[in-house]
Each structure stands twice: as structure tokens, then as C-alpha cells.
Design a protein around this motif. Structure first.
Motif, PDB file in Angstrom:
ATOM      1  N   SER A 255      24.343  10.164  34.406  1.00 31.13           N
ATOM      2  CA  SER A 255      24.907  10.455  33.083  1.00 31.13           C
ATOM      3  C   SER A 255      24.302  11.704  32.462  1.00 31.13           C
ATOM      4  CB  SER A 255      24.684   9.259  32.144  1.00 31.13           C
ATOM      5  OG  SER A 255      23.308   9.149  31.804  1.00 31.13           O
ATOM      6  N   SER A 274      28.008  16.429  25.822  1.00 31.82           N
ATOM      7  CA  SER A 274      29.241  15.791  26.278  1.00 31.82           C
ATOM      8  C   SER A 274      28.921  14.773  27.371  1.00 31.82           C
ATOM      9  CB  SER A 274      30.215  16.829  26.829  1.00 31.82           C
ATOM     10  OG  SER A 274      30.582  17.748  25.832  1.00 31.82           O
ATOM     11  N   PRO A 275      29.651  13.666  27.406  1.00 26.21           N
ATOM     12  CA  PRO A 275      29.416  12.685  28.468  1.00 26.21           C
ATOM     13  C   PRO A 275      29.852  13.240  29.820  1.00 26.21           C
ATOM     14  CG  PRO A 275      31.367  12.092  27.213  1.00 26.21           C
ATOM     15  CD  PRO A 275      30.717  13.239  26.480  1.00 26.21           C
ATOM     16  N   ALA A 278      34.105  10.822  30.940  1.00 24.30           N
ATOM     17  CA  ALA A 278      34.802  10.260  29.786  1.00 24.30           C
ATOM     18  C   ALA A 278      35.629   9.063  30.239  1.00 24.30           C
ATOM     19  CB  ALA A 278      35.701  11.319  29.155  1.00 24.30           C
ATOM     20  N   SER A 282      33.680   5.833  26.196  1.00 27.59           N
ATOM     21  CA  SER A 282      33.378   6.879  25.217  1.00 27.59           C
ATOM     22  C   SER A 282      34.122   6.664  23.910  1.00 27.59           C
ATOM     23  CB  SER A 282      33.747   8.251  25.782  1.00 27.59           C
ATOM     24  OG  SER A 282      35.156   8.375  25.885  1.00 27.59           O
ATOM     25  N   ASP A 288      27.668  12.499  22.890  1.00 28.05           N
ATOM     26  CA  ASP A 288      26.787  11.328  22.833  1.00 28.05           C
ATOM     27  C   ASP A 288      26.261  11.124  21.417  1.00 28.05           C
ATOM     28  OD1 ASP A 288      27.080  10.760  25.549  1.00 28.05           O
ATOM     29  OD2 ASP A 288      25.435  12.075  26.113  1.00 28.05           O
ATOM     30  N   ILE A 298      28.961   8.701  20.517  1.00 29.32           N
ATOM     31  CA  ILE A 298      29.194   7.695  21.553  1.00 29.32           C
ATOM     32  C   ILE A 298      28.051   6.683  21.603  1.00 29.32           C
ATOM     33  CG2 ILE A 298      29.475   7.340  24.041  1.00 29.32           C
ATOM     34  CD1 ILE A 298      30.787  10.117  24.164  1.00 29.32           C
ATOM     35  N   ARG A 302      28.847   2.695  21.386  1.00 33.32           N
ATOM     36  CA  ARG A 302      28.617   1.747  22.475  1.00 33.32           C
ATOM     37  C   ARG A 302      27.585   0.682  22.092  1.00 33.32           C
ATOM     38  NH1 ARG A 302      29.202   4.478  28.365  1.00 33.32           N
ATOM     39  NH2 ARG A 302      29.886   2.332  28.738  1.00 33.32           N
TER      40      ARG A 302
END
Length: 336
Positions: A255, A274-275, A278, A282, A288, A298, A302
Motif C-alpha cells: 500500500s 493517493s492509495p 482504488a 477507498s 489517505d 480514506i 475505513r
């Protein structure tokens, strides 16, 4: 997630704990008297963490038994490297009324981490209804528990005992099982021993269970301590709850999100990052962590979910840690 569950299930059926692992907790000889009182035998040392992992509001009793004549070397940076033969026991329980911590309680599970010549092995022992014994259940299990919280409100938790393969999902680093909690930062605090209060690291050094213990040592704050620095509380919280996977050698290394306290302030810690992949996890969000905007982050999304396909951590909890989410929300708001 279904595919992951299928793989774990296949691994579970292939796992054979072997005859050397006792079928009953009492067979380890870690405790004296009635097992439910969790009174450690001589040679078994209780310990505590300053900022423990959240596990559906369960409380924990922790013990370590080192092999006779052996000690562990002090190190300031990572989980202590315990010698082969070490056993770590962690009992999860719920006080029936959290306003009465010394009142009745229900023991749910005692998890044994045993350091074998081939590496660490995690073994879940589930307590019976009579609270007289805990039995090895490699398949794990679930059990409904009711208790009253600090406000006197009745709570229900469907407590989940992980199977032996799910334990690896949190305890794996560089492909090998390892303990998560016992480190200098987490244990640099006093607890109650039979002789009175003493700093844990001082005690371990004085009793020759740890070598080369210095006088100057790092220390986490407790993430529930509202009088401590917000940044320090967040570093402790994310380190224990997330960094065992989100580190360069953990299961979530791909990740690129590293929540070990040493990465605080870097891009890898998630701010405007940015992840890598996606998807539904997300929530359609782009970064994130977005400074000042928890609703667009994010990490917050989560943590604030109990959907198995979204929530983080994905193992070890089934409900939302409301206080933890509030802490992260406050912290993200403070960023600029």
C-alpha cells in the motif's frame, strides 16, 4: 475478501498443531490456584502496554514466561526479540460492569504465542461457560457477551476468536510470525507487582530477564490520555493498531502507507498520498489523509466502517472504535 477467506480456510484445514501443544490452558502450568483468577506462577511475569491494541473493547491480561536461564536483550526501536522457548499469554475479558473493574468478569479467550525452533506459533484457547478452563480451538469461534459500559449502558459484542491462520494476518513481518506489543516504548511504565509498583523495564533488568537496560528510554503516551499531546496520542494509536501491517515489512507493505511512529510527518504516513489501489475500500476518496478534512480522508473513512470489505483494521475488530475514530478525526482537523 471472499477469496481471502477461502485461502485462509484452506490453510486452516491443512494446519495441524501437533501433539506438543496442550489441548487445555491449564496444562501449560502458567497459573497457580483457580485458573480464572489468572495468578501467575513463579517464573511467569505479568506485563502491560501503555497504548494497547483495540479489540472490540475487550480488556487484556498479559504474561510472559522466558525459558529458564534465558533473558531478552534490550533494544529501543522494535519489539523485543525473545529467545526460543518463550511463551506469551494474553487473556481477553470483559468486566460485567466497567464502572466496577474489580467486580465480576467474563474471560473469553487466552491466546498463546509460543516461540518454537521453527518460529512463533499462535494458539487460541477459548474459555468454557463455567470459567474453569480454556480449550485449544484452532478454528477459532464466536461468542456473544453483554456488559455495562462506563455510562451504565448495556452493550453487546459478538466476540470473535481468530483461527490460527488469521493470527498471521496481524503478526506477520517479513513472512514470519512475531509478537506485536512488547517494546521499550510500550513497556516504559510502572505496573503493580506482588512487591508493589515498579517500572517494567527496571524490573526486568533487576531480575535478570533483560540485559543492558539503559536509564534513558523512549516512551509512548497513552492514546486515551486527553492531557497528552494530540500528535503523540495519534502516533501511539496508529502504531499499535495499524503499523503491524502498515510498515515496509508487513502484510500491507504494497500500500505504501506506513503508520509506524517513525514515519510520522512523511508522505508515507498518508497526508495527501493517493492509495495504491482504488476500489470500494477507498469510498471514492482520493487521498489517505486530507489535511483539515476527515470526511475526505480514506483513513478516517475505513476506520469509521464496520463493512468487512471496507473497514480497517480488517481483522481483530467487528465494531467501530468510537474513541479512536474521534481521535483521528480531531487530529486530521488540526492538520494544515
Amino acid at each position: 475478501m471472499r477469496y481471502l477467506g477461502f485461502i485462509l480456510l484452506l490453510g486452516l484445514f491443512s494446519y495441524q498443531p501437533g501433539p506438543k501443544f496442550p489441548s487445555k490452558l491449564s496444562d501449560y502450568g502458567l497459573f497457580e490456584g483457580e485458573l480464572k483468577y489468572q495468578l501467575p506462577h513463579s517464573g511467569v511475569t505479568p506485563y502491560a502496554l501503555i497504548s494497547p491494541l483495540f479489540s472490540d473493547y475487550a480488556h487484556k491480561l498479559r504474561f510472559i514466561q522466558l525459558p529458564s536461564g534465558k533473558s531478552v536483550a534490550y533494544n529501543p526501536d522494535s519489539v523485543f526479540q525473545f529467545p526460543v522457548g518463550t511463551r506469551i499469554a494474553k487473556t481477553f475479558y470483559y468486566p460485567m460492569d466497567e464502572r466496577k473493574p474489580n467486580g465480576s468478569r467474563r474471560l473469553m479467550e487466552t491466546r498463546i504465542l509460543s516461540h518454537e525452533p521453527t518460529g512463533w506459533v499462535a494458539l487460541p484457547y477459548i474459555w468454557n461457560e463455567e470459567q474453569t478452563e480454556a480449550y485449544l480451538e484452532v478454528a477459532g469461534g464466536t461468542s456473544l457477551v453483554e456488559f455495562k459500559n462506563q455510562q451504565g449502558k448495556k452493550q453487546q459484542v459478538n466476540y470473535v476468536v481468530p483461527n490460527v491462520n488469521q493470527c498471521k494476518g496481524c503478526h506477520e513481518r517479513d513472512g514470519a510470525m512475531t509478537p506485536i506489543g512488547p517494546s521499550a516504548r510500550q513497556m516504559n511504565a510502572s505496573i503493580q507487582y506482588a512487591h508493589g509498583n515498579e517500572n517494567q523495564l527496571d524490573y526486568w533488568g533487576r531480575t535478570n530477564q533483560m540485559s543492558d537496560v539503559p536509564t534513558s528510554r523512549p516512551k509512548f503516551v497513552s492514546y486515551i490520555d486527553e492531557g497528552a499531546s494530540l500528535n503523540e496520542r495519534v502516533k501511539a494509536y496508529l502504531d499499535i493498531n495499524c503499523a503491524h501491517c502498515h510498515n515496509p515489512k508487513g502484510p500491507a507493505k504494497s500500500s505504501g502507507l506506513f503508520l509506524d511512529h517513525r514515519y510520522y510527518g512523511t508522505t508515507a504516513y498518508g497526508i495527501m498520498k493517493s492509495p495504491v489501489a482504488a476500489g470500494r475500500g477507498s469510498g471514492g476518496l482520493q487521498y489517505d489523509i486530507v489535511a483539515g478534512k476527515p470526511a475526505e480522508s480514506i483513513l478516517h473513512y475505513r476506520m469509521n466502517s464496520h463493512d468487512p470489505g471496507v473497514m480497517m483494521p480488517e481483522l481483530g475488530r467487528s465494531i467501530i472504535h468510537q474513541e479512536g475514530v474521534a481521535l483521528i478525526r480531531e487530529w486530521i482537523k488540526s492538520l494544515n
